[in-house]
Write an enzyme that holds these catalytic residues in place. Structure first.
Site, PDB file in Angstrom:
ATOM      1  N   TYR A  75     -30.493  46.185  -0.301  1.00 28.44           N
ATOM      2  CA  TYR A  75     -30.375  45.634  -1.651  1.00 28.44           C
ATOM      3  C   TYR A  75     -31.078  46.528  -2.666  1.00 28.44           C
ATOM      4  O   TYR A  75     -32.002  47.257  -2.344  1.00 28.44           O
ATOM      5  CB  TYR A  75     -30.913  44.196  -1.722  1.00 28.44           C
ATOM      6  CG  TYR A  75     -32.413  44.064  -1.578  1.00 28.44           C
ATOM      7  CD1 TYR A  75     -33.240  43.978  -2.696  1.00 28.44           C
ATOM      8  CD2 TYR A  75     -33.008  44.016  -0.315  1.00 28.44           C
ATOM      9  CE1 TYR A  75     -34.618  43.852  -2.562  1.00 28.44           C
ATOM     10  CE2 TYR A  75     -34.378  43.886  -0.177  1.00 28.44           C
ATOM     11  CZ  TYR A  75     -35.182  43.801  -1.305  1.00 28.44           C
ATOM     12  OH  TYR A  75     -36.538  43.685  -1.174  1.00 28.44           O
ATOM     13  N   CYS A  76     -30.567  46.451  -3.888  1.00 25.39           N
ATOM     14  CA  CYS A  76     -31.160  47.154  -5.023  1.00 25.39           C
ATOM     15  C   CYS A  76     -31.497  46.084  -6.051  1.00 25.39           C
ATOM     16  O   CYS A  76     -31.682  44.928  -5.691  1.00 25.39           O
ATOM     17  CB  CYS A  76     -30.177  48.184  -5.573  1.00 25.39           C
ATOM     18  SG  CYS A  76     -28.629  47.446  -6.141  1.00 25.39           S
ATOM     19  N   LYS A  77     -31.535  46.433  -7.312  1.00 27.35           N
ATOM     20  CA  LYS A  77     -31.882  45.437  -8.326  1.00 27.35           C
ATOM     21  C   LYS A  77     -30.736  44.450  -8.566  1.00 27.35           C
ATOM     22  O   LYS A  77     -30.939  43.250  -8.587  1.00 27.35           O
ATOM     23  CB  LYS A  77     -32.265  46.124  -9.638  1.00 27.35           C
ATOM     24  CG  LYS A  77     -32.711  45.159 -10.710  1.00 27.35           C
ATOM     25  CD  LYS A  77     -33.198  45.883 -11.945  1.00 27.35           C
ATOM     26  CE  LYS A  77     -33.673  44.893 -12.995  1.00 27.35           C
ATOM     27  NZ  LYS A  77     -34.157  45.581 -14.191  1.00 27.35           N
ATOM     28  N   PHE A 104     -31.590  42.150  -5.746  1.00 28.40           N
ATOM     29  CA  PHE A 104     -32.849  41.414  -5.870  1.00 28.40           C
ATOM     30  C   PHE A 104     -32.724  40.310  -6.913  1.00 28.40           C
ATOM     31  O   PHE A 104     -33.263  39.214  -6.737  1.00 28.40           O
ATOM     32  CB  PHE A 104     -33.981  42.372  -6.239  1.00 28.40           C
ATOM     33  CG  PHE A 104     -35.314  41.694  -6.341  1.00 28.40           C
ATOM     34  CD1 PHE A 104     -36.003  41.317  -5.204  1.00 28.40           C
ATOM     35  CD2 PHE A 104     -35.873  41.405  -7.580  1.00 28.40           C
ATOM     36  CE1 PHE A 104     -37.234  40.678  -5.284  1.00 28.40           C
ATOM     37  CE2 PHE A 104     -37.104  40.772  -7.681  1.00 28.40           C
ATOM     38  CZ  PHE A 104     -37.782  40.399  -6.527  1.00 28.40           C
TER      39      PHE A 104
END
Length: 122
Positions: A75-77, A104
């Site tokens: 996952y990233c932002k 996130f």
């Protein structure tokens, strides 16, 4: 890769990711990768996640020697970079990679557990 091995890749909801992580919490073959910058990771992340700061174009080099047979939740932002990096991992021969829908932000909005303050670097 053996012919009986089926690649499993795709985007999963934060809730499904949470269930998957809980189901495999004692499984050393599951790795949760946070590809956000270190300062964002330190401010809050998914419990047990390892920070692999995507570092611009260094992602490919960083994951090249990782175990391709483990299961990865990435996952990233917001989910966009995670989707892109999931594609790179597939190109490099990884078999089980899932990207969290909404990254996130999606996890946080879903009010799922967070952890703060660990470096967790990889």
């Amino acid at each position: 890769m053996s012919e009986s091995k089926k690649d499993q890749m795709g985007t999963i909801s934060p809730q499904d990711a949470f269930k998957f992580i809980k189901k495999h919490e004692n499984d050393s073959n599951l790795v949760v990768l946070d590809v956000r910058p270190r300062d964002e990771f330190a401010a809050g992340h998914i419990p047990g996640a390892k920070n692999l700061d995507y570092d611009g174009h260094q992602f490919r080099k960083k994951v090249l020697n990782m175990d391709k047979d483990k299961k990865y939740i990435i996952y990233c932002k917001s989910g966009v970079r995670g989707e892109y990096f999931m594609g790179i991992m597939k190109e490099l021969g990884f078999h089980h990679v899932y990207n969290i829908l909404g990254g996130f932000v999606g996890w946080n909005i879903s009010k799922l557990p967070l952890e703060e303050g660990k470096s967790g670097g990889h």
